[in-house]
Write a protein that holds these residues in place. Structure first.
Motif, PDB file in Angstrom:
ATOM      1  N   ARG A 151       0.856  -1.186   0.000  1.00  0.00           N
ATOM      2  CA  ARG A 151       0.000   0.000   0.000  1.00  0.00           C
ATOM      3  C   ARG A 151       0.891   1.235   0.000  1.00  0.00           C
ATOM      4  NH1 ARG A 151      -5.271   0.950   0.834  1.00  0.00           N
ATOM      5  NH2 ARG A 151      -5.622  -1.209   1.453  1.00  0.00           N
ATOM      6  N   ARG A 194      -2.584  -1.459 -11.033  1.00  0.00           N
ATOM      7  CA  ARG A 194      -3.391  -2.577 -10.535  1.00  0.00           C
ATOM      8  C   ARG A 194      -3.532  -3.674 -11.595  1.00  0.00           C
ATOM      9  NH1 ARG A 194      -5.344  -3.771  -5.694  1.00  0.00           N
ATOM     10  NH2 ARG A 194      -7.500  -3.979  -6.410  1.00  0.00           N
ATOM     11  N   ASP A 211      -2.316  -6.877  -8.833  1.00  0.00           N
ATOM     12  CA  ASP A 211      -3.553  -6.622  -8.098  1.00  0.00           C
ATOM     13  C   ASP A 211      -3.336  -6.608  -6.582  1.00  0.00           C
ATOM     14  OD1 ASP A 211      -3.226  -9.300  -7.548  1.00  0.00           O
ATOM     15  OD2 ASP A 211      -5.013  -9.960  -8.626  1.00  0.00           O
ATOM     16  N   HIS A 259      -1.846  -1.416  -3.755  1.00  0.00           N
ATOM     17  CA  HIS A 259      -2.907  -0.487  -3.386  1.00  0.00           C
ATOM     18  C   HIS A 259      -2.306   0.906  -3.234  1.00  0.00           C
ATOM     19  CE1 HIS A 259      -5.652  -3.835  -2.507  1.00  0.00           C
ATOM     20  NE2 HIS A 259      -4.584  -4.429  -1.982  1.00  0.00           N
ATOM     21  N   ASP A 277      -3.196   4.723  -1.692  1.00  0.00           N
ATOM     22  CA  ASP A 277      -4.016   5.704  -0.990  1.00  0.00           C
ATOM     23  C   ASP A 277      -3.622   7.077  -1.527  1.00  0.00           C
ATOM     24  OD1 ASP A 277      -5.223   3.777   0.585  1.00  0.00           O
ATOM     25  OD2 ASP A 277      -3.705   3.927   2.156  1.00  0.00           O
TER      26      ASP A 277
END
Length: 301
Positions: A95, A117, A121, A124, A126
């Motif tokens: 992430r 992605r 996958d 991530h 933010d």
């Protein structure tokens, strides 16, 4: 001397919150445990790090000097944990926290995140969106892994590299009082007398518009300040004035015919977009792919 990362984490939390009680709530410790760890840290260093002002703890000179070092160490430990929790980055959930100024965050990053992605996958992102000043501040405080900004970085101690070039265009809407004439273009006199829709000070979009226009207009006859790119776009549609924005930002409304590109005698208007990082932060492979960083940019990643 036996400093611990836990002590530095507690010190950073107290610096952020201003009290041992609030710091404890933020990191899941009791007030007494936070106070004990802070006292131990100060005893180990032989220095006080805070001035006690009423019930608040305010960083003194020693504390201000230690804080960026402590945050860099904590960020480095966070990176190590993410990298080595498993050896294969593509098989391990990752992430990233990316700070982006408004135009970049709203109009450039979503497609990049989708591309990342598609290839992994487990990755991530933010995305934290603010104006240029806010994003640079978040990078400085290690709240994000990297920042992408539209204007110059005024925060000291950060590493800044050219990311992309962005084209700016001047647009107007059909409800503009001079729309009939503007469809044929505008000369310098009309541009100098126009009402311009601008972002707030501290915004990269505001700074870019000023840098692009002011050398030619030598000032704005009238400014209407709106607190976001979308507000400026809708203001232009409503006929409130002219706007100078990224082509990416207005492409949707231009395609729909709700905004029109204004032909002017101005030279091509361009600005630089910048990537900003804290020296304590790495730029790993998946984050480099996300941003399509050029070879050599933040090369230690």
């Amino acid at each position: 001397m036996h400093l611990s990362l836990r002590q530095l984490q507690i010190f950073s939390a107290v610096a952020d919150s201003g009290t041992t009680t609030a710091a404890g709530e933020a990191i899941g410790l009791s007030q007494s445990a936070v106070s004990a760890a802070l006292n131990e840290l100060e005893n180990l260093l032989g220095l006080t790090l805070f001035d006690r002002v009423g019930r608040r703890l305010v960083l003194n000179g020693h504390g201000r000097a230690l804080l960026p070092e402590a945050r860099a160490l904590l960020a480095g430990m966070d990176d190590i944990e993410r990298r080595f929790r498993a050896g294969d980055e593509t098989a391990t959930p990752v992430r990233w926290r990316v700070g982006a100024s408004t135009t970049i965050g709203n109009y450039l990053m979503p497609a990049r995140i989708a591309d990342l992605r598609d290839g992994n996958d487990q990755a991530h992102v933010d995305l934290v969106i603010g104006n240029t000043r806010e994003v640079a501040g978040a990078v400085q405080r290690l709240e994000v892994d990297i920042g992408l900004i539209e204007g110059p970085c005024h925060e000291p101690g950060l590493e800044v590299a050219l990311w992309r070039e962005d084209e700016l265009i001047v647009v107007f809407g059909d409800r503009h009082p001079q729309a009939a004439a503007l469809h044929a273009g505008a000369d310098m006199a009309r541009l100098r007398g126009a009402c311009w829709l601008l972002r707030e000070p501290g915004s990269g979009t505001r700074e870019a518009a000023e840098q692009a226009l002011l050398p030619h207009l030598h000032g704005f006859a009238e400014v209407l300040q709106l607190g976001g790119t979308e507000a400026i776009k809708q203001g232009a549609v409503a006929g409130l004035g002219l706007a100078c924005l990224s082509r990416h930002a207005v492409a949707d409304l231009v395609a729909l015919g709700r905004l029109h590109e204004l032909a002017t005698p101005l030279p091509p208007l361009r600005r630089q977009l910048w990537a900003v990082r804290h020296p304590g932060k790495r730029v790993p492979a998946s984050l480099r792919r996300l941003l399509a960083l050029e070879v050599g940019v933040f090369a230690d990643g």
